[in-house]
Scaffold this active site. Structure first.
Site, PDB file in Angstrom:
ATOM      1  N   ASP A  29      48.246  38.050 -23.964  1.00  0.00           N
ATOM      2  CA  ASP A  29      47.196  37.039 -23.808  1.00  0.00           C
ATOM      3  C   ASP A  29      46.641  37.126 -22.379  1.00  0.00           C
ATOM      4  O   ASP A  29      47.395  37.214 -21.406  1.00  0.00           O
ATOM      5  CB  ASP A  29      47.775  35.652 -24.082  1.00  0.00           C
ATOM      6  CG  ASP A  29      46.694  34.611 -24.321  1.00  0.00           C
ATOM      7  OD1 ASP A  29      46.615  34.091 -25.448  1.00  0.00           O
ATOM      8  OD2 ASP A  29      45.930  34.316 -23.371  1.00  0.00           O
ATOM      9  N   ILE A  30      45.314  37.081 -22.263  1.00  0.00           N
ATOM     10  CA  ILE A  30      44.654  37.228 -20.963  1.00  0.00           C
ATOM     11  C   ILE A  30      44.901  36.018 -20.058  1.00  0.00           C
ATOM     12  O   ILE A  30      44.792  36.106 -18.832  1.00  0.00           O
ATOM     13  CB  ILE A  30      43.133  37.456 -21.183  1.00  0.00           C
ATOM     14  CG1 ILE A  30      42.498  38.151 -20.011  1.00  0.00           C
ATOM     15  CG2 ILE A  30      42.414  36.160 -21.506  1.00  0.00           C
ATOM     16  CD1 ILE A  30      41.067  38.637 -20.285  1.00  0.00           C
ATOM     17  N   ASN A  85      46.962  28.716 -34.559  1.00  0.00           N
ATOM     18  CA  ASN A  85      46.000  27.623 -34.634  1.00  0.00           C
ATOM     19  C   ASN A  85      44.945  27.854 -35.725  1.00  0.00           C
ATOM     20  O   ASN A  85      44.556  28.996 -35.988  1.00  0.00           O
ATOM     21  CB  ASN A  85      45.301  27.467 -33.283  1.00  0.00           C
ATOM     22  CG  ASN A  85      46.255  26.986 -32.204  1.00  0.00           C
ATOM     23  OD1 ASN A  85      47.035  26.069 -32.427  1.00  0.00           O
ATOM     24  ND2 ASN A  85      46.210  27.613 -31.047  1.00  0.00           N
ATOM     25  N   GLN A  90      41.492  26.049 -33.059  1.00  0.00           N
ATOM     26  CA  GLN A  90      41.491  27.514 -32.958  1.00  0.00           C
ATOM     27  C   GLN A  90      40.256  27.943 -32.183  1.00  0.00           C
ATOM     28  O   GLN A  90      39.130  27.705 -32.619  1.00  0.00           O
ATOM     29  CB  GLN A  90      41.481  28.126 -34.366  1.00  0.00           C
ATOM     30  CG  GLN A  90      41.493  29.651 -34.370  1.00  0.00           C
ATOM     31  CD  GLN A  90      41.424  30.227 -35.792  1.00  0.00           C
ATOM     32  OE1 GLN A  90      41.221  29.500 -36.761  1.00  0.00           O
ATOM     33  NE2 GLN A  90      41.559  31.540 -35.894  1.00  0.00           N
ATOM     34  N   HIS A  96      45.371  35.015 -35.410  1.00  0.00           N
ATOM     35  CA  HIS A  96      46.328  35.573 -34.455  1.00  0.00           C
ATOM     36  C   HIS A  96      47.535  34.652 -34.352  1.00  0.00           C
ATOM     37  O   HIS A  96      47.414  33.434 -34.422  1.00  0.00           O
ATOM     38  CB  HIS A  96      45.709  35.789 -33.072  1.00  0.00           C
ATOM     39  CG  HIS A  96      45.015  34.585 -32.529  1.00  0.00           C
ATOM     40  ND1 HIS A  96      43.768  34.195 -32.959  1.00  0.00           N
ATOM     41  CD2 HIS A  96      45.382  33.673 -31.596  1.00  0.00           C
ATOM     42  CE1 HIS A  96      43.397  33.103 -32.320  1.00  0.00           C
ATOM     43  NE2 HIS A  96      44.366  32.756 -31.486  1.00  0.00           N
ATOM     44  N   HIS A  98      50.474  33.476 -31.851  1.00  0.00           N
ATOM     45  CA  HIS A  98      50.927  33.452 -30.461  1.00  0.00           C
ATOM     46  C   HIS A  98      52.448  33.553 -30.423  1.00  0.00           C
ATOM     47  O   HIS A  98      53.139  32.862 -31.176  1.00  0.00           O
ATOM     48  CB  HIS A  98      50.585  32.112 -29.796  1.00  0.00           C
ATOM     49  CG  HIS A  98      49.148  31.825 -29.626  1.00  0.00           C
ATOM     50  ND1 HIS A  98      48.518  31.919 -28.401  1.00  0.00           N
ATOM     51  CD2 HIS A  98      48.195  31.412 -30.502  1.00  0.00           C
ATOM     52  CE1 HIS A  98      47.241  31.559 -28.543  1.00  0.00           C
ATOM     53  NE2 HIS A  98      47.024  31.245 -29.802  1.00  0.00           N
TER      54      HIS A  98
HETATM   55  P1  5GP Z   1      43.525  30.117 -29.982  1.00  0.00           P
HETATM   56  O1  5GP Z   1      43.210  28.794 -29.377  1.00  0.00           O
HETATM   57  O2  5GP Z   1      42.325  30.724 -30.670  1.00  0.00           O
HETATM   58  O3  5GP Z   1      44.747  30.098 -30.836  1.00  0.00           O
HETATM   59  O4  5GP Z   1      43.913  31.045 -28.759  1.00  0.00           O
HETATM   60  C1  5GP Z   1      43.126  32.109 -28.302  1.00  0.00           C
HETATM   61  C2  5GP Z   1      43.897  32.845 -27.224  1.00  0.00           C
HETATM   62  O5  5GP Z   1      43.221  34.058 -26.966  1.00  0.00           O
HETATM   63  C3  5GP Z   1      44.008  32.086 -25.900  1.00  0.00           C
HETATM   64  O6  5GP Z   1      45.387  31.938 -25.548  1.00  0.00           O
HETATM   65  C4  5GP Z   1      43.245  32.969 -24.918  1.00  0.00           C
HETATM   66  O7  5GP Z   1      43.822  32.998 -23.625  1.00  0.00           O
HETATM   67  C5  5GP Z   1      43.279  34.326 -25.587  1.00  0.00           C
HETATM   68  N1  5GP Z   1      42.136  35.178 -25.271  1.00  0.00           N
HETATM   69  C6  5GP Z   1      40.824  34.803 -25.284  1.00  0.00           C
HETATM   70  N2  5GP Z   1      40.036  35.843 -24.974  1.00  0.00           N
HETATM   71  C7  5GP Z   1      40.863  36.902 -24.746  1.00  0.00           C
HETATM   72  C8  5GP Z   1      40.616  38.270 -24.361  1.00  0.00           C
HETATM   73  O8  5GP Z   1      39.482  38.715 -24.165  1.00  0.00           O
HETATM   74  N3  5GP Z   1      41.721  39.045 -24.208  1.00  0.00           N
HETATM   75  C9  5GP Z   1      42.983  38.589 -24.416  1.00  0.00           C
HETATM   76  N4  5GP Z   1      43.986  39.456 -24.227  1.00  0.00           N
HETATM   77  N5  5GP Z   1      43.242  37.313 -24.778  1.00  0.00           N
HETATM   78  C10 5GP Z   1      42.197  36.488 -24.946  1.00  0.00           C
END
Ligand code: 5GP
Ligand code: ZN
Length: 119
Positions: A29-30, A85, A90, A96, A98
């Site tokens: 995760d970034i 999520n 989400q 995805h 986590h």
């Molecule tokens: P969500 O809220 O959709 O479950 O989480 C999305 C996750 O994707 C977040 O933890 C966010 O930091 C990660 N993320 C968003 N954009 C990027 C990206 O460009 N690269 C990577 N490696 N992670 C990302």
């Protein structure tokens, strides 16, 4: 396709990828909540839990076990939380899972440093 995770798996934008096969990609995760925060992403663009098929879900969870074993071995967390999520909570609308290690004491490392430990 403007999906950022599709761009990552198509190598249009870089990622710290620690595992990849025909079905899945696993990258860091970034914006990690904790050291070793990892995402398991299917290569097909399933939106969320209601869209993805059971076989792919099984393969994701099976891979999660391997990644948790790797994280336990290399980063020695006190525990690991799995999160997925859906809906308004989400952010990225490409399914995805986590993997979020938790630590009693933690010195935050960069994503690159974590990648070098896990790869
Ligand atoms: P969500 O809220 O959709 O479950 O989480 C999305 C996750 O994707 C977040 O933890 C966010 O930091 C990660 N993320 C968003 N954009 C990027 C990206 O460009 N690269 C990577 N490696 N992670 C990302
Ligand atoms: Zn996508």
């Amino acid at each position: 396709m403007s999906c950022i995770f599709c761009k990552i798996l198509n190598k249009e934008i870089p990622s710290y990828t620690i595992y990849e096969d025909d079905l899945l990609i696993v990258f860091l995760d970034i914006n990690p909540k904790h050291n070793g925060h990892t995402l398991i992403v299917p290569k097909n663009h399933y939106k969320d839990l209601y869209d993805i098929d059971s076989y792919t879900l099984y393969k994701i969870m099976d891979k999660a076990k391997d990644i948790c074993n790797l994280i336990n071995d290399r980063l020695k967390p006190n525990g690991i939380t799995l999160v997925q999520n859906n809906g308004s909570v989400q952010d990225i609308k490409h399914y995805h899972l986590h993997i979020i290690p938790k630590y009693e004491k933690e010195t935050p490392l960069t994503v690159e440093e974590i990648y070098n430990i896990l790869k």
